[in-house]
Each structure stands twice: as C-alpha cells, then as structure tokens.
Design a protein around this motif. Structure first.
Motif, short mmCIF file in Angstrom:
data_model
loop_
_atom_site.label_atom_id
_atom_site.label_comp_id
_atom_site.label_asym_id
_atom_site.label_seq_id
_atom_site.Cartn_x
_atom_site.Cartn_y
_atom_site.Cartn_z
N PHE A 157 48.49 -23.82 -77.78
CA PHE A 157 49.07 -23.96 -79.10
C PHE A 157 50.31 -23.08 -79.17
CE2 PHE A 157 49.45 -23.16 -83.63
CZ PHE A 157 49.22 -24.43 -84.15
N VAL A 158 51.38 -23.61 -79.78
CA VAL A 158 52.66 -22.90 -79.80
C VAL A 158 53.25 -22.91 -81.20
CG1 VAL A 158 55.03 -22.94 -78.91
CG2 VAL A 158 53.14 -23.51 -77.40
N MET A 159 53.81 -21.76 -81.59
CA MET A 159 54.61 -21.67 -82.82
C MET A 159 56.06 -21.64 -82.38
SD MET A 159 52.71 -19.05 -85.41
CE MET A 159 52.97 -17.61 -84.42
N ARG A 160 56.86 -22.47 -82.96
CA ARG A 160 58.28 -22.53 -82.59
C ARG A 160 59.06 -21.59 -83.49
NH1 ARG A 160 60.16 -28.23 -81.85
NH2 ARG A 160 59.36 -27.80 -79.78
N VAL A 161 59.85 -20.74 -82.89
CA VAL A 161 60.74 -19.84 -83.62
C VAL A 161 62.12 -20.46 -83.54
CG1 VAL A 161 61.66 -17.51 -83.76
CG2 VAL A 161 59.30 -17.86 -83.00
N VAL A 162 62.64 -20.87 -84.66
CA VAL A 162 63.90 -21.60 -84.70
C VAL A 162 64.99 -20.69 -85.25
CG1 VAL A 162 65.07 -23.65 -85.60
CG2 VAL A 162 62.63 -23.74 -85.09
N PRO A 163 66.05 -20.48 -84.47
CA PRO A 163 67.16 -19.67 -84.98
C PRO A 163 67.79 -20.34 -86.19
CG PRO A 163 67.40 -20.10 -82.61
CD PRO A 163 66.27 -20.94 -83.11
N PRO A 164 68.31 -19.56 -87.13
CA PRO A 164 68.86 -20.14 -88.36
C PRO A 164 69.93 -21.21 -88.12
CG PRO A 164 68.85 -17.76 -88.50
CD PRO A 164 68.43 -18.13 -87.12
N GLN A 165 70.79 -21.01 -87.13
CA GLN A 165 71.86 -21.97 -86.88
C GLN A 165 71.32 -23.30 -86.35
OE1 GLN A 165 71.44 -19.09 -85.31
NE2 GLN A 165 71.85 -19.26 -83.13
N ALA A 166 70.11 -23.31 -85.78
CA ALA A 166 69.53 -24.53 -85.24
C ALA A 166 68.63 -25.23 -86.26
CB ALA A 166 68.72 -24.22 -83.99
N ALA A 167 68.29 -24.55 -87.31
CA ALA A 167 67.40 -25.14 -88.32
C ALA A 167 68.15 -26.21 -89.10
CB ALA A 167 66.90 -24.06 -89.27
N ALA A 168 67.41 -27.23 -89.51
CA ALA A 168 68.01 -28.29 -90.31
C ALA A 168 68.43 -27.72 -91.66
CB ALA A 168 67.00 -29.42 -90.50
N PRO A 169 69.54 -28.22 -92.18
CA PRO A 169 69.96 -27.71 -93.49
C PRO A 169 68.91 -28.06 -94.55
CG PRO A 169 71.31 -29.58 -92.83
CD PRO A 169 70.41 -29.24 -91.68
N ALA A 170 68.79 -27.18 -95.51
CA ALA A 170 67.83 -27.41 -96.60
C ALA A 170 68.29 -28.62 -97.40
CB ALA A 170 67.76 -26.18 -97.49
N PRO A 171 67.34 -29.43 -97.87
CA PRO A 171 67.73 -30.60 -98.66
C PRO A 171 68.41 -30.15 -99.95
CG PRO A 171 65.34 -30.32 -98.66
CD PRO A 171 65.92 -29.30 -97.72
N ALA A 172 69.40 -30.95 -100.36
CA ALA A 172 70.11 -30.63 -101.60
C ALA A 172 69.13 -30.73 -102.76
CB ALA A 172 71.28 -31.60 -101.80
N SER A 173 69.28 -29.83 -103.69
CA SER A 173 68.37 -29.88 -104.84
C SER A 173 68.83 -30.97 -105.80
CB SER A 173 68.33 -28.51 -105.53
OG SER A 173 69.62 -28.16 -105.96
N ALA A 174 67.89 -31.47 -106.55
CA ALA A 174 68.20 -32.52 -107.53
C ALA A 174 69.12 -31.93 -108.59
CB ALA A 174 66.91 -33.03 -108.15
N PRO A 175 70.02 -32.75 -109.13
CA PRO A 175 70.91 -32.22 -110.17
C PRO A 175 70.10 -31.80 -111.39
CG PRO A 175 71.20 -34.61 -109.88
CD PRO A 175 70.24 -34.13 -108.85
N ALA A 176 70.60 -30.79 -112.03
CA ALA A 176 69.93 -30.31 -113.25
C ALA A 176 70.03 -31.37 -114.34
CB ALA A 176 70.59 -29.02 -113.72
N PRO A 177 68.97 -31.53 -115.11
CA PRO A 177 69.02 -32.53 -116.17
C PRO A 177 70.08 -32.14 -117.21
CG PRO A 177 66.99 -31.23 -116.33
CD PRO A 177 67.73 -30.81 -115.08
N ALA A 178 70.68 -33.16 -117.79
CA ALA A 178 71.70 -32.92 -118.82
C ALA A 178 71.01 -32.31 -120.04
CB ALA A 178 72.36 -34.24 -119.21
N PRO A 179 71.75 -31.44 -120.73
CA PRO A 179 71.14 -30.84 -121.91
C PRO A 179 70.86 -31.92 -122.98
CG PRO A 179 73.43 -30.13 -121.64
CD PRO A 179 73.08 -30.98 -120.48
N ALA A 180 69.81 -31.71 -123.72
CA ALA A 180 69.46 -32.65 -124.78
C ALA A 180 70.50 -32.60 -125.89
CB ALA A 180 68.09 -32.30 -125.35
N PRO A 181 70.84 -33.76 -126.47
CA PRO A 181 71.83 -33.75 -127.56
C PRO A 181 71.34 -32.96 -128.76
CG PRO A 181 70.90 -35.96 -127.25
CD PRO A 181 70.32 -35.07 -126.21
N ALA A 182 72.26 -32.31 -129.43
CA ALA A 182 71.91 -31.52 -130.63
C ALA A 182 71.55 -32.46 -131.77
CB ALA A 182 73.08 -30.62 -131.03
N LYS A 183 70.61 -32.10 -132.58
CA LYS A 183 70.21 -32.95 -133.72
C LYS A 183 70.86 -32.51 -134.97
CE LYS A 183 65.82 -34.31 -131.87
NZ LYS A 183 64.46 -34.50 -132.00
#
Length: 183
Positions: A157-183
C-alpha cells in the motif's frame, strides 16, 4: 579498617552507583519515548498506523504503508532492536548519527521523508535518549519492503506525496449568488 568492613563499604558504594545509573537510564528511556511520541516517529514506523489500526504490540516495528515521492517509494523501517530486520546491530552512537545526519552506518542516505534535518537540532542528551528508548523496545522481526526506485512498482500500500507544482489546480469555486433585490 577490617577486610570485611572494606568489602561491605565497597559493595555499598557499588550498589548505590548501580541504582543511580538504573534510575538515570529509566529517565533517559522515558525521555526518549516522550520525544519519539511527540516527534511522530510512531506514525511512520508502526505497522497499521496509516491504515487506522496501529499495532502497538509492535510499535516502531516498521510500516506497511509506503510514501511515494518523485525519487521512489519508501517504507518506514523497523526501528526495534531485532538484529536481522531492525537496529539490533547498531550502536547508540550510530542511531544518533542517523537521526541527526540522515546517514546509516553503511553510508546510505535516509529517505527524504525522514525529518533528520529537524532532528539535527536535538540536544545530545535528547538524541541519546531516543537511541536508549529504541534499544529498550522488544525486538520484532519484520523485514520492511523497499525502497523502490521511481519506475519500480511497489507491491504494498502506498501514499503518494505530490509536490504542489504537480498537483492539479483546485476547481474554480461557483460564483457567489447575486444579492437579493431590496424591497
């Protein structure tokens, strides 16, 4: 002073010296155990530890999980005083040298995952305390596999140690929801 009294005095001094030495040795072993535990040595050198079931009957008896690094796969070796598969033929001085310089008595460099650079800052007393603790363990016959070169497959059994430059980029986060309209 009679011959008997001289022998009694000498025996008394010897007994006190041996008791003081045993007490100092017990303190040194206890300090070594503390440092080994705090330093995380048990993690990388105890069977089952990385699989969630550490085998504390064979503490420091060698890992069954390897670290895959760019230069190969390394398994934490048996640190018990077993003469065939552990450190049983090493002197305390050789253990301290390996801990603090990263080289075995045969001159082989330890795996890069071994934190000898940090351990090189231990005091002489603490380094010898670790050696005393390792020498105090019950011998455990366990020949750890490896090391394996970068292109060699490892059967364990092996644990892989991946250097930061070889790691896949983190997925982009979802855009923040638009603010709710003022009432």
């Amino acid at each position: 002073m009679s011959h008997k009294l001289l022998r009694f005095a000498l025996a008394s001094v010897l007994a006190v010296a041996m008791a003081a030495s045993a007490q100092a040795s017990e303190k040194q072993v206890a300090r070594g155990k503390y440092l080994v535990t705090l330093g995380g040595c048990i993690d990388c050198h105890t069977p089952g530890y990385f699989l969630g079931k550490p085998d504390f009957k064979h503490v420091l008896g060698g890992s069954d999980v390897g670290f895959e690094l760019p230069m190969g796969t390394f398994y934490g070796p048996n640190l018990t005083p077993d003469k065939e598969t552990g450190l049983g033929n090493w002197t305390a001085k050789q253990i301290v040298t390996a801990i603090q310089t990263g080289h075995t008595p045969q001159g082989r460099e330890l795996a890069p995952i071994m934190p000898w650079r940090a351990l090189s800052h231990l005091t002489r007393y603490d380094a010898y305390a670790i050696a005393a603790y390792l020498k105090s363990l019950p011998p455990y016959k366990n020949q750890v596999i490896g090391p394996f070169g970068p292109k060699q497959p490892s059967p364990g059994f092996v644990m892989r140690v991946v250097p930061p430059q070889a790691a896949a980029p983190a997925p982009a986060s979802a855009p923040a929801p638009a603010p709710a309209p003022a009432k």
